[in-house]
Design a protein around this motif. Structure first.
Motif, PDB file in Angstrom:
ATOM      1  N   UNK A  31    -111.508 -69.206  -4.116  1.00 29.16           N
ATOM      2  CA  UNK A  31    -112.710 -69.269  -4.939  1.00 29.16           C
ATOM      3  C   UNK A  31    -113.464 -67.958  -4.907  1.00 29.16           C
ATOM      4  N   UNK A  32    -112.817 -66.925  -5.384  1.00 32.35           N
ATOM      5  CA  UNK A  32    -113.442 -65.614  -5.408  1.00 32.35           C
ATOM      6  C   UNK A  32    -114.618 -65.616  -6.357  1.00 32.35           C
ATOM      7  N   UNK A  33    -115.491 -64.579  -6.220  1.00 35.44           N
ATOM      8  CA  UNK A  33    -116.642 -64.464  -7.097  1.00 35.44           C
ATOM      9  C   UNK A  33    -116.659 -63.140  -7.815  1.00 35.44           C
ATOM     10  N   UNK A  34    -117.384 -63.112  -8.931  1.00 39.65           N
ATOM     11  CA  UNK A  34    -117.453 -61.894  -9.730  1.00 39.65           C
ATOM     12  C   UNK A  34    -118.836 -61.739 -10.311  1.00 39.65           C
ATOM     13  N   UNK A  35    -119.419 -60.561 -10.150  1.00 39.99           N
ATOM     14  CA  UNK A  35    -120.745 -60.339 -10.708  1.00 39.99           C
ATOM     15  C   UNK A  35    -121.018 -58.840 -10.777  1.00 39.99           C
ATOM     16  N   UNK A  36    -120.281 -58.113 -11.640  1.00 40.18           N
ATOM     17  CA  UNK A  36    -120.359 -56.668 -11.664  1.00 40.18           C
ATOM     18  C   UNK A  36    -121.275 -56.141 -12.744  1.00 40.18           C
ATOM     19  N   UNK A  37    -121.634 -56.975 -13.729  1.00 41.08           N
ATOM     20  CA  UNK A  37    -122.472 -56.521 -14.829  1.00 41.08           C
ATOM     21  C   UNK A  37    -123.776 -57.303 -14.824  1.00 41.08           C
ATOM     22  N   UNK A  38    -124.798 -56.709 -15.379  1.00 38.74           N
ATOM     23  CA  UNK A  38    -126.098 -57.380 -15.456  1.00 38.74           C
ATOM     24  C   UNK A  38    -126.602 -57.334 -16.888  1.00 38.74           C
ATOM     25  N   UNK A  39    -127.156 -58.440 -17.356  1.00 42.26           N
ATOM     26  CA  UNK A  39    -127.827 -58.455 -18.645  1.00 42.26           C
ATOM     27  C   UNK A  39    -129.309 -58.693 -18.362  1.00 42.26           C
ATOM     28  N   UNK A  40    -130.139 -57.698 -18.547  1.00 47.02           N
ATOM     29  CA  UNK A  40    -131.563 -57.810 -18.218  1.00 47.02           C
ATOM     30  C   UNK A  40    -132.332 -58.321 -19.429  1.00 47.02           C
ATOM     31  N   UNK A  41    -133.031 -59.431 -19.274  1.00 46.91           N
ATOM     32  CA  UNK A  41    -133.866 -59.940 -20.343  1.00 46.91           C
ATOM     33  C   UNK A  41    -135.265 -59.364 -20.189  1.00 46.91           C
ATOM     34  N   UNK A  85    -107.394 -58.411 -20.571  1.00 46.06           N
ATOM     35  CA  UNK A  85    -107.359 -57.718 -19.287  1.00 46.06           C
ATOM     36  C   UNK A  85    -108.107 -58.531 -18.233  1.00 46.06           C
ATOM     37  N   UNK A  86    -107.566 -58.515 -17.011  1.00 46.81           N
ATOM     38  CA  UNK A  86    -108.190 -59.238 -15.913  1.00 46.81           C
ATOM     39  C   UNK A  86    -109.417 -58.472 -15.430  1.00 46.81           C
ATOM     40  N   UNK A  87    -110.555 -59.137 -15.345  1.00 48.26           N
ATOM     41  CA  UNK A  87    -111.778 -58.510 -14.841  1.00 48.26           C
ATOM     42  C   UNK A  87    -111.817 -58.608 -13.324  1.00 48.26           C
ATOM     43  N   UNK A  88    -111.857 -57.476 -12.626  1.00 53.90           N
ATOM     44  CA  UNK A  88    -111.885 -57.511 -11.156  1.00 53.90           C
ATOM     45  C   UNK A  88    -113.068 -58.327 -10.654  1.00 53.90           C
ATOM     46  N   UNK A  89    -112.804 -59.236  -9.731  1.00 52.51           N
ATOM     47  CA  UNK A  89    -113.874 -60.058  -9.192  1.00 52.51           C
ATOM     48  C   UNK A  89    -114.418 -59.422  -7.923  1.00 52.51           C
ATOM     49  N   UNK A  90    -115.307 -60.138  -7.246  1.00 54.76           N
ATOM     50  CA  UNK A  90    -115.960 -59.580  -6.066  1.00 54.76           C
ATOM     51  C   UNK A  90    -114.949 -59.187  -5.004  1.00 54.76           C
ATOM     52  N   UNK A  91    -113.939 -60.002  -4.795  1.00 51.38           N
ATOM     53  CA  UNK A  91    -112.982 -59.704  -3.742  1.00 51.38           C
ATOM     54  C   UNK A  91    -112.199 -58.424  -4.027  1.00 51.38           C
ATOM     55  N   UNK A  92    -111.844 -58.213  -5.293  1.00 54.16           N
ATOM     56  CA  UNK A  92    -111.168 -56.970  -5.652  1.00 54.16           C
ATOM     57  C   UNK A  92    -112.102 -55.773  -5.495  1.00 54.16           C
TER      58      UNK A  92
END
Length: 348
Positions: A31-41, A85-92
């Motif tokens: 259950x890896x996680x991914x959060x590399x981009x931010x969308x600021x409102x 394309x595979x988006x690298x997740x947190x573990x990568x």
């Protein structure tokens, strides 16, 4: 990463993996996680600016301050795949961080509830204590910077695994059988089906058994099995029998697609104290998809935060990459309180 690759290769004999799915398995196994981009409102801009002023005018970088920023940054859900394309997740990302610091990573994995990040190292010129002292703060800073503020970090040394000749032999046998199965299915005009790993190998005392997952819409299934048997005999492979399991290809495809969607939503909130997510589940019933994101919350979040989550999920669902996954499926996505009652529900 060679040790993990060897483990994945060994798992192929039981899990019927494609090359592409090895990377997917890295993400799903733990259950890896991914959060590399931010969308600021806009509603968050003034808060973010204020926090950044504090950070950049301070003499030292503070992980506590980073944690505060992490709590207020808006949620952003990143698709597993974008433009194929595979988006690298947190573990990568953490794997690359460890390698850039001059260490060799055996694997980086994540387990839920409690949210734990494990970094396994192959150590040569340093002790585990030295590596931990060097990497711990750098990894924590990276996590805080990317919004993770509730996690356990475990850095360990990989144990040496003795060479298993029998496992190597079984993996080689699997590779040969898999190639035969793909070629035969393609010959009968089922190239699309052949893209899915349909073959497996089960080890027995005196020989081995090939398992074939046969899509139930194929009319020439008996002929296909006969041809596979002929090819196996022509290569004199150590196979004594073939087992055939029928399955519905459309249902399996739908199940796989929604596995990505459920994981993407879970990954965006995992490891962040505001959301307190503990896991996720999904199912396909009568062609409809149901996704549940489980939390430890005793009561719903504020209306503002709930609306932020709903908006983030809607934005994610409207992305071309996500639409490709969900197709025309009817769906229900729920966030559940600790007592299993939904406090957010999104439907098509």
């Amino acid at each position: 990463m060679k040790f993990l690759d060897d483990q994945l290769h060994e798992l192929e004999t039981q899990l019927k993996m494609t090359d592409k799915s090895k990377e997917e398995l890295r993400s799903r196994i733990l259950l890896h996680t991914s959060n590399t981009k931010r969308r600021h409102v806009k509603s968050f801009i003034w808060i973010t600016v204020a926090c950044m002023l504090v950070l950049f005018t301070s003499p030292f970088y503070s992980t506590t301050a980073a944690s505060i920023v992490a709590r207020i940054l808006p949620i952003s859900i990143i698709p597993t795949f974008s433009d194929g394309q595979y988006n690298p997740d947190l573990t990568n990302q953490l794997y690359n961080l460890v390698e850039m610091e001059g260490y060799t990573a055996n694997f980086v994995g994540v387990t839920p509830s409690p949210y734990t990040i494990e970094v396994s190292l192959i150590l040569k010129d340093s002790t585990l204590k030295q590596a931990t002292d060097d990497l711990d703060s750098k990894i924590r800073d990276y996590l805080y910077e990317n919004g993770y503020d509730e996690f356990n970090l475990k850095i360990s040394e990989a144990a040496e695994v003795p060479q298993d000749d029998r496992r190597n032999e079984l993996s080689s046998l699997y590779d040969k059988v898999s190639e035969i199965v793909k070629d035969v299915f393609t010959k009968y005009g089922y190239a699309r089906e052949a893209d899915y790993e349909l073959a497996g190998v089960k080890e027995t005392w005196f020989s081995n058994i090939v398992t074939i997952d046969m899509p139930d819409h194929i009319q020439e299934s008996n002929k296909i099995i006969v041809d596979i048997e002929k090819e196996i005999k022509s290569l004199d492979l150590n196979i004594k029998d073939i087992e055939v399991n029928l399955f519905n290809l459309e249902h399996r495809q739908q199940d796989n697609r929604w596995g990505y969607v459920a994981s993407d939503i879970y990954d965006a909130m995992a490891g962040k104290s505001m959301y307190q997510v503990t896991g996720m589940s999904y199912k396909i019933k009568n062609g409809d998809a149901y996704v549940s994101i489980k939390t430890d919350l005793e009561k719903p979040l504020s209306e503002e935060v709930n609306q932020e989550i709903k908006t983030a999920i809607r934005v994610y669902l409207d992305l071309p990459e996500t639409k490709k996954q969900i197709k025309d499926d009817h769906f229900t996505i729920q966030l559940l309180l600790k007592n299993k009652k939904p406090f957010i529900e999104i439907t098509d």
